[in-house]
Design a protein around this motif. Structure first.
Motif, PDB file in Angstrom:
ATOM      1  N   LEU A  32      47.955  45.201  50.245  1.00 17.45           N
ATOM      2  CA  LEU A  32      48.943  44.420  49.490  1.00 17.45           C
ATOM      3  C   LEU A  32      49.548  43.442  50.396  1.00 17.45           C
ATOM      4  CD1 LEU A  32      49.213  47.341  48.088  1.00 17.45           C
ATOM      5  CD2 LEU A  32      50.899  46.194  46.872  1.00 17.45           C
ATOM      6  N   LYS A  33      49.825  42.212  49.890  1.00 19.10           N
ATOM      7  CA  LYS A  33      50.475  40.853  50.671  1.00 19.10           C
ATOM      8  C   LYS A  33      51.828  40.844  49.848  1.00 19.10           C
ATOM      9  CE  LYS A  33      47.283  40.171  53.791  1.00 19.10           C
ATOM     10  NZ  LYS A  33      47.377  40.704  55.094  1.00 19.10           N
ATOM     11  N   VAL A  34      52.906  41.510  50.437  1.00 18.18           N
ATOM     12  CA  VAL A  34      54.237  41.733  49.579  1.00 18.18           C
ATOM     13  C   VAL A  34      54.792  40.249  49.873  1.00 18.18           C
ATOM     14  CG1 VAL A  34      56.214  42.560  49.352  1.00 18.18           C
ATOM     15  CG2 VAL A  34      54.303  44.014  49.927  1.00 18.18           C
ATOM     16  N   PHE A  35      55.059  39.446  48.523  1.00 18.59           N
ATOM     17  CA  PHE A  35      55.910  38.427  48.540  1.00 18.59           C
ATOM     18  C   PHE A  35      57.263  38.523  47.864  1.00 18.59           C
ATOM     19  CE2 PHE A  35      52.816  37.902  45.265  1.00 18.59           C
ATOM     20  CZ  PHE A  35      53.712  37.657  44.149  1.00 18.59           C
ATOM     21  N   ASN A  36      57.462  39.805  47.268  1.00 15.27           N
ATOM     22  CA  ASN A  36      58.779  39.951  46.363  1.00 15.27           C
ATOM     23  C   ASN A  36      58.981  41.219  46.361  1.00 15.27           C
ATOM     24  OD1 ASN A  36      60.794  40.377  44.547  1.00 15.27           O
ATOM     25  ND2 ASN A  36      60.733  38.351  43.681  1.00 15.27           N
ATOM     26  N   TRP A  72      40.490  41.739  59.861  1.00 16.91           N
ATOM     27  CA  TRP A  72      41.223  42.256  58.752  1.00 16.91           C
ATOM     28  C   TRP A  72      42.582  42.531  59.296  1.00 16.91           C
ATOM     29  CZ3 TRP A  72      40.579  47.742  56.495  1.00 16.91           C
ATOM     30  CH2 TRP A  72      41.437  47.899  55.106  1.00 16.91           C
ATOM     31  N   ASN A  73      43.712  41.886  58.627  1.00 14.30           N
ATOM     32  CA  ASN A  73      45.197  42.009  58.991  1.00 14.30           C
ATOM     33  C   ASN A  73      45.771  42.515  57.755  1.00 14.30           C
ATOM     34  OD1 ASN A  73      47.369  41.966  60.630  1.00 14.30           O
ATOM     35  ND2 ASN A  73      47.601  39.701  60.302  1.00 14.30           N
ATOM     36  N   PRO A  74      45.564  43.579  57.354  1.00 19.10           N
ATOM     37  CA  PRO A  74      46.264  44.242  56.332  1.00 19.10           C
ATOM     38  C   PRO A  74      47.915  44.326  56.494  1.00 19.10           C
ATOM     39  CG  PRO A  74      45.422  46.104  57.491  1.00 19.10           C
ATOM     40  CD  PRO A  74      44.875  44.821  57.987  1.00 19.10           C
ATOM     41  N   GLU A  75      48.761  44.109  55.463  1.00 23.35           N
ATOM     42  CA  GLU A  75      50.270  44.192  55.655  1.00 23.35           C
ATOM     43  C   GLU A  75      50.581  45.536  55.152  1.00 23.35           C
ATOM     44  OE1 GLU A  75      53.660  42.047  53.143  1.00 23.35           O
ATOM     45  OE2 GLU A  75      52.270  40.655  54.020  1.00 23.35           O
ATOM     46  N   ARG A  76      50.074  45.812  54.067  1.00 28.52           N
ATOM     47  CA  ARG A  76      50.401  47.064  53.523  1.00 28.52           C
ATOM     48  C   ARG A  76      49.167  47.929  52.807  1.00 28.52           C
ATOM     49  NH1 ARG A  76      55.119  49.907  52.102  1.00 28.52           N
ATOM     50  NH2 ARG A  76      55.017  51.251  50.049  1.00 28.52           N
ATOM     51  N   ILE A  77      48.840  48.826  53.245  1.00 32.59           N
ATOM     52  CA  ILE A  77      47.660  49.984  52.668  1.00 32.59           C
ATOM     53  C   ILE A  77      48.343  50.972  51.905  1.00 32.59           C
ATOM     54  CG2 ILE A  77      45.621  51.169  53.299  1.00 32.59           C
ATOM     55  CD1 ILE A  77      45.175  48.289  53.798  1.00 32.59           C
ATOM     56  N   VAL A  78      47.644  50.979  50.682  1.00 32.55           N
ATOM     57  CA  VAL A  78      47.869  52.300  49.861  1.00 32.55           C
ATOM     58  C   VAL A  78      46.410  52.735  49.991  1.00 32.55           C
ATOM     59  CG1 VAL A  78      48.772  53.114  47.663  1.00 32.55           C
ATOM     60  CG2 VAL A  78      49.886  51.039  49.065  1.00 32.55           C
ATOM     61  N   ILE A  90      50.010  48.031  32.711  1.00 34.13           N
ATOM     62  CA  ILE A  90      51.408  47.664  32.682  1.00 34.13           C
ATOM     63  C   ILE A  90      51.972  47.487  34.030  1.00 34.13           C
ATOM     64  CG2 ILE A  90      53.557  48.232  31.868  1.00 34.13           C
ATOM     65  CD1 ILE A  90      52.257  49.377  29.318  1.00 34.13           C
ATOM     66  N   ALA A  91      51.552  48.547  34.581  1.00 31.62           N
ATOM     67  CA  ALA A  91      52.133  48.823  36.057  1.00 31.62           C
ATOM     68  C   ALA A  91      51.613  47.593  36.871  1.00 31.62           C
ATOM     69  CB  ALA A  91      51.838  49.815  36.808  1.00 31.62           C
ATOM     70  N   THR A  92      50.356  47.361  36.773  1.00 30.65           N
ATOM     71  CA  THR A  92      49.667  46.207  37.619  1.00 30.65           C
ATOM     72  C   THR A  92      50.415  44.977  37.323  1.00 30.65           C
ATOM     73  OG1 THR A  92      47.324  47.211  37.462  1.00 30.65           O
ATOM     74  CG2 THR A  92      47.559  44.790  37.439  1.00 30.65           C
ATOM     75  N   GLU A  93      50.577  44.694  36.085  1.00 29.92           N
ATOM     76  CA  GLU A  93      51.500  43.346  35.929  1.00 29.92           C
ATOM     77  C   GLU A  93      52.780  43.483  36.561  1.00 29.92           C
ATOM     78  OE1 GLU A  93      50.281  40.829  34.476  1.00 29.92           O
ATOM     79  OE2 GLU A  93      48.378  41.883  34.231  1.00 29.92           O
ATOM     80  N   ALA A 141      53.398  41.328  44.691  1.00 31.77           N
ATOM     81  CA  ALA A 141      52.573  41.267  45.879  1.00 31.77           C
ATOM     82  C   ALA A 141      50.923  40.912  45.378  1.00 31.77           C
ATOM     83  CB  ALA A 141      52.173  42.751  46.459  1.00 31.77           C
ATOM     84  N   ASP A 142      50.287  40.211  46.182  1.00 35.49           N
ATOM     85  CA  ASP A 142      49.014  39.875  46.168  1.00 35.49           C
ATOM     86  C   ASP A 142      48.255  41.066  46.628  1.00 35.49           C
ATOM     87  OD1 ASP A 142      49.105  37.068  45.047  1.00 35.49           O
ATOM     88  OD2 ASP A 142      49.640  36.388  47.019  1.00 35.49           O
ATOM     89  N   THR A 143      47.104  41.370  45.813  1.00 36.55           N
ATOM     90  CA  THR A 143      46.369  42.779  46.245  1.00 36.55           C
ATOM     91  C   THR A 143      45.146  42.678  46.069  1.00 36.55           C
ATOM     92  OG1 THR A 143      48.284  43.611  44.934  1.00 36.55           O
ATOM     93  CG2 THR A 143      46.580  45.183  45.817  1.00 36.55           C
ATOM     94  N   ASN A 144      44.345  43.228  47.053  1.00 38.30           N
ATOM     95  CA  ASN A 144      42.917  43.532  46.992  1.00 38.30           C
ATOM     96  C   ASN A 144      42.877  44.964  46.771  1.00 38.30           C
ATOM     97  OD1 ASN A 144      41.561  40.985  47.773  1.00 38.30           O
ATOM     98  ND2 ASN A 144      42.693  41.012  49.777  1.00 38.30           N
ATOM     99  N   VAL A 145      41.825  45.291  46.066  1.00 35.69           N
ATOM    100  CA  VAL A 145      41.759  46.841  45.613  1.00 35.69           C
ATOM    101  C   VAL A 145      40.203  46.956  45.392  1.00 35.69           C
ATOM    102  CG1 VAL A 145      42.156  48.574  43.706  1.00 35.69           C
ATOM    103  CG2 VAL A 145      43.988  46.523  44.056  1.00 35.69           C
ATOM    104  N   ILE A 146      39.857  48.326  46.073  1.00 39.00           N
ATOM    105  CA  ILE A 146      38.549  48.903  45.743  1.00 39.00           C
ATOM    106  C   ILE A 146      38.543  50.201  45.364  1.00 39.00           C
ATOM    107  CG2 ILE A 146      37.251  47.407  47.524  1.00 39.00           C
ATOM    108  CD1 ILE A 146      37.129  49.645  49.062  1.00 39.00           C
ATOM    109  N   ILE A 147      37.646  50.757  44.629  1.00 36.53           N
ATOM    110  CA  ILE A 147      37.573  52.146  44.330  1.00 36.53           C
ATOM    111  C   ILE A 147      36.248  52.658  44.787  1.00 36.53           C
ATOM    112  CG2 ILE A 147      37.310  53.692  42.338  1.00 36.53           C
ATOM    113  CD1 ILE A 147      39.250  52.148  40.723  1.00 36.53           C
TER     114      ILE A 147
END
Length: 95
Positions: A9-13, A49-55, A76-79, A85-91
């Motif tokens: 995640l790249k948090v902006f708010n 790779w320069n992650p801001e916030r990893i989950v 709904i949570a994704t919205e 945040a702008d997010t990249n996600v992999i499973i």
């Protein structure tokens, strides 16, 4: 075999992201998921790779992880997350 959802995640708010954080854990839990990394200090030791916030979330298996991601509840949570945040996600399947 477990599977993992990994979010970068790249948090902006922060306030809007908090709305997501208020609802997401219960949805994750409903699908048997367990948050094993949420934020925390990280150190890039190779590459650019320069992650801001990893989950990282562990699920019982790959199918369940994908069912969580595609569920109406999590959509709904994704919205909410997208408002903070702008997010990249992999499973990915575990071993």
């Amino acid at each position: 075999m477990p599977a993992y959802a990994i979010l970068d995640l790249k948090v902006f708010n922060k306030e809007k992201l908090q709305e997501y954080k208020n609802v997401a854990p219960e949805i994750i839990k409903k699908f048997g998921g367990k948050i094993i990394i949420r934020g925390g200090e990280s150190n890039t030791v190779e590459g650019n790779w320069n992650p801001e916030r990893i989950v990282m979330i562990e699920f019982p298996n790959y199918e369940t992880a994908n069912n969580w991601w595609n569920s109406d509840e999590y959509k709904i949570a994704t919205e909410l997350r997208k408002k903070g945040a702008d997010t990249n996600v992999i499973i990915v399947d575990g071993v």
